[in-house]
Design a protein around this motif. Sequence first.
Motif, short mmCIF file in Angstrom:
data_model
loop_
_atom_site.label_atom_id
_atom_site.label_comp_id
_atom_site.label_asym_id
_atom_site.label_seq_id
_atom_site.Cartn_x
_atom_site.Cartn_y
_atom_site.Cartn_z
N TYR A 181 -0.91 -0.99 6.42
CA TYR A 181 -2.13 -1.23 5.53
C TYR A 181 -2.23 0.30 4.80
O TYR A 181 -2.79 0.02 3.40
CB TYR A 181 -3.47 -1.59 6.33
N LEU A 182 -2.45 1.27 5.64
CA LEU A 182 -2.71 2.59 4.89
C LEU A 182 -1.89 3.24 4.10
O LEU A 182 -2.10 3.98 3.57
CB LEU A 182 -3.29 3.47 6.03
N SER A 183 -0.59 2.62 4.26
CA SER A 183 0.59 3.35 3.34
C SER A 183 1.03 2.52 2.19
O SER A 183 2.00 2.61 1.55
CB SER A 183 1.80 3.55 4.25
N ARG A 184 -0.01 1.67 1.85
CA ARG A 184 0.47 0.67 0.68
C ARG A 184 0.78 1.54 -0.59
O ARG A 184 -0.16 2.41 -0.93
CB ARG A 184 -0.92 -0.13 0.32
N GLY A 185 1.66 1.34 -1.39
CA GLY A 185 2.17 2.01 -2.43
C GLY A 185 2.82 3.34 -2.05
O GLY A 185 3.46 3.86 -3.28
N ALA A 186 2.87 3.73 -1.08
CA ALA A 186 3.63 5.10 -0.77
C ALA A 186 5.04 4.70 -0.16
O ALA A 186 5.37 3.46 -0.11
CB ALA A 186 2.92 5.80 0.63
N ALA A 224 -6.70 -10.98 9.03
CA ALA A 224 -7.73 -11.82 8.20
C ALA A 224 -8.91 -10.97 7.81
O ALA A 224 -9.52 -11.07 6.49
CB ALA A 224 -8.12 -13.05 9.25
N ALA A 225 -9.39 -10.10 8.81
CA ALA A 225 -10.65 -9.37 8.35
C ALA A 225 -10.23 -8.46 7.24
O ALA A 225 -11.02 -8.11 6.25
CB ALA A 225 -11.02 -8.60 9.48
N LEU A 226 -8.88 -7.79 7.09
CA LEU A 226 -8.28 -6.98 6.07
C LEU A 226 -8.15 -7.66 4.89
O LEU A 226 -8.74 -7.04 3.69
CB LEU A 226 -7.34 -6.09 6.61
N SER A 227 -7.67 -8.69 4.81
CA SER A 227 -7.37 -9.49 3.68
C SER A 227 -8.54 -9.97 3.08
O SER A 227 -8.71 -10.19 1.68
CB SER A 227 -6.47 -10.53 4.07
N ALA A 229 -11.50 -8.77 3.09
CA ALA A 229 -12.31 -7.81 2.58
C ALA A 229 -11.50 -7.02 1.36
O ALA A 229 -12.35 -6.55 0.40
CB ALA A 229 -12.26 -6.43 3.54
N ASP A 230 -10.17 -6.87 1.29
CA ASP A 230 -9.55 -6.60 -0.10
C ASP A 230 -9.29 -8.00 -0.80
O ASP A 230 -8.96 -7.49 -2.14
CB ASP A 230 -8.14 -6.22 0.80
N ARG A 231 -9.59 -9.43 -0.39
CA ARG A 231 -9.30 -10.25 -1.23
C ARG A 231 -7.96 -10.35 -1.69
O ARG A 231 -7.57 -10.57 -2.90
CB ARG A 231 -10.19 -10.33 -2.46
N SER A 232 -6.96 -9.99 -0.81
CA SER A 232 -5.48 -9.83 -1.17
C SER A 232 -4.90 -9.73 0.13
O SER A 232 -5.11 -9.19 0.99
CB SER A 232 -5.32 -8.56 -1.92
N VAL A 233 -3.51 -10.41 0.24
CA VAL A 233 -2.71 -10.46 1.28
C VAL A 233 -1.43 -9.55 0.92
O VAL A 233 -0.18 -9.56 1.37
CB VAL A 233 -2.16 -11.62 1.69
N ALA A 234 -1.29 -9.13 -0.47
CA ALA A 234 -0.13 -8.45 -1.04
C ALA A 234 0.39 -7.38 -0.01
O ALA A 234 1.51 -7.17 -0.05
CB ALA A 234 -0.47 -8.08 -2.33
N TRP A 235 -0.39 -6.60 0.60
CA TRP A 235 -0.50 -5.55 1.40
C TRP A 235 0.83 -5.84 2.71
O TRP A 235 1.43 -5.24 3.36
CB TRP A 235 -1.28 -4.78 1.83
N LEU A 236 0.77 -7.09 3.00
CA LEU A 236 1.53 -7.71 4.14
C LEU A 236 2.89 -7.55 3.85
O LEU A 236 3.81 -7.72 4.68
CB LEU A 236 1.07 -9.03 4.35
N ARG A 237 3.36 -7.65 2.56
CA ARG A 237 4.74 -7.44 2.25
C ARG A 237 5.57 -6.30 2.76
O ARG A 237 6.77 -6.06 3.16
CB ARG A 237 5.21 -7.46 0.74
#
Length: 564
Positions: A181-186, A224-227, A229-237
Amino acid sequence: MQTKGAVGLSQWLDAALDWLCSSHRRATLTLLVIALVALLPGFASLPPTNRDESRFAQPAKQMIESGDYFDIRLQGQARYRKPIGIYWLQAGTVRIAEAVGFPNARNRIVFYRVPSLLTALGSVLLTYWAALAFVSRRYAFLGGAALATSLLFGAEARLATIDESLLFTGVGAQGALAYAYLSRGARPTLLGGWGIPAIFWTSIAASILLKGPIVPMMVALTVAALSIADRSVAWLRTLKPVPGVAWVIVCTTPFAIMAWLRSGFFHESVELDLFRRLVMPAEGHWGPPGYFWLLFWICFWPAAALGPMATAYAWAHRREPKLRVLIAWIVPSWLMFEIVVTKLPHYVLPLYAGVAILIALALERNARLDNWTRATSALWPLFAILLCVGVVVLALMFEGRISATFWPLALIGVLLAGFAWWRLLSETAERGLVLALIAAVVTAFAVYRVLPRIDGLAVAPRLIASAKRAPCSEPALASAGLNEPNLIFLGGTSTLITDGAGAVDFLRQGGCRVAFVERHEQRSFADRAASIGLATVRIAEVQGFDYSNWRRVSFLVLMPKEGS
């Protein structure tokens, strides 16, 4: 006003902490040393405990005896309430001990406890690893040390149960989830982007083999809580879900096939052990909402004292990604466990690692020391005193004496805990916590120097020891009035659990036989013996306290008289 000596001690401890955390290798080795010092006292000397511990160890022992590593049984009764993973771990450890040459390994509880100890050490290191996603090395070290020295963690690491292994897989899964979750885009760095997914999905698979859907449910609540809050599940990829789920299926399918072939497995494990616990108390283990919150102050002592400070900081910065992850890790699952009807203290153990990291993050950012934390930090000396007093009371009640080495260790632990409280009030929360963690290790050392030696609580071991006084070797055993699994583990799989009349029928078969008859069964034993003309010889009398049923017990240890 600080004294010159106190300032010098604070500077020395700060310098020592800086040196210990100057490299990952030094930090991890120090954490292992701290954990071993905190956990090893009493690890081998504590006798097999009633109920849960022996309910795991005895089926693992029977796997070794029968050579069937796919059937889970306690004597002739199927034990399909938990998956097979923990039994494989324990049986495998014992087989290794036998191969190395340890005598009588399968009858010694210490070898069944080794998986708990190893996964406890692994959980400390995984907490340190997970914390590095949130804080610097110094505070990741403090987070790992907070878990290693906590009260419930130390108790579970000394028992041959499933809870430390489940904690290990839970921290692995939640830690990997946090990194994802914290490394999204890195740009991925660990094994070309496959390292974090491998840790995550392997932890999920292992947790299923240990306790079915518990860790996946906790992870799902975090996701579920993170998704939401972010209104997105894209980070799960980032976790590569398609090959990850395939890997979980590969790891768990052999067990699923075995469970399907074993009639009644899913009924007992899913319907009886899982879903029924949601709506009704299992084996009397009930608690109201708030149960785990109340126990938290004891079970996560000493670091729990900083809970109010960390909670206030987390709420104030809840929109920040790092705080959002920790809140999602802790809060949804905690609420789920508070709602579930059946409650046992260890259910929330996997959440304590997240709490430890949250406290470390609050310390690193110099969170405001509020009045609630000033008050709860008084728990440091208070619980140290209560622990020591409790052990003294138990020792004097059931033993009449206490080890001489206990007193100096207990005194040092209490004084250090009191000094830790003073340091928090007069200096900083971090400096207070460091000393409180040291106090916890010393106090644990004192407590576990005494507990294994309280023979009045060790009813089953004393019964088995008394049976060895029989003038024949390896007597067959029967028990009327005590049916605890630790008696079966110590006495052997063939130990007969019966009543007073059944004990007479057992002894009348002749040969080398010994029966344990509790005072409530002695009348039926005497009536049945008189009716068939059986004469017995008293070998010993054993008195003690059955803590599982909260009652005093008194046993006659009997064998048939020659010629009767």
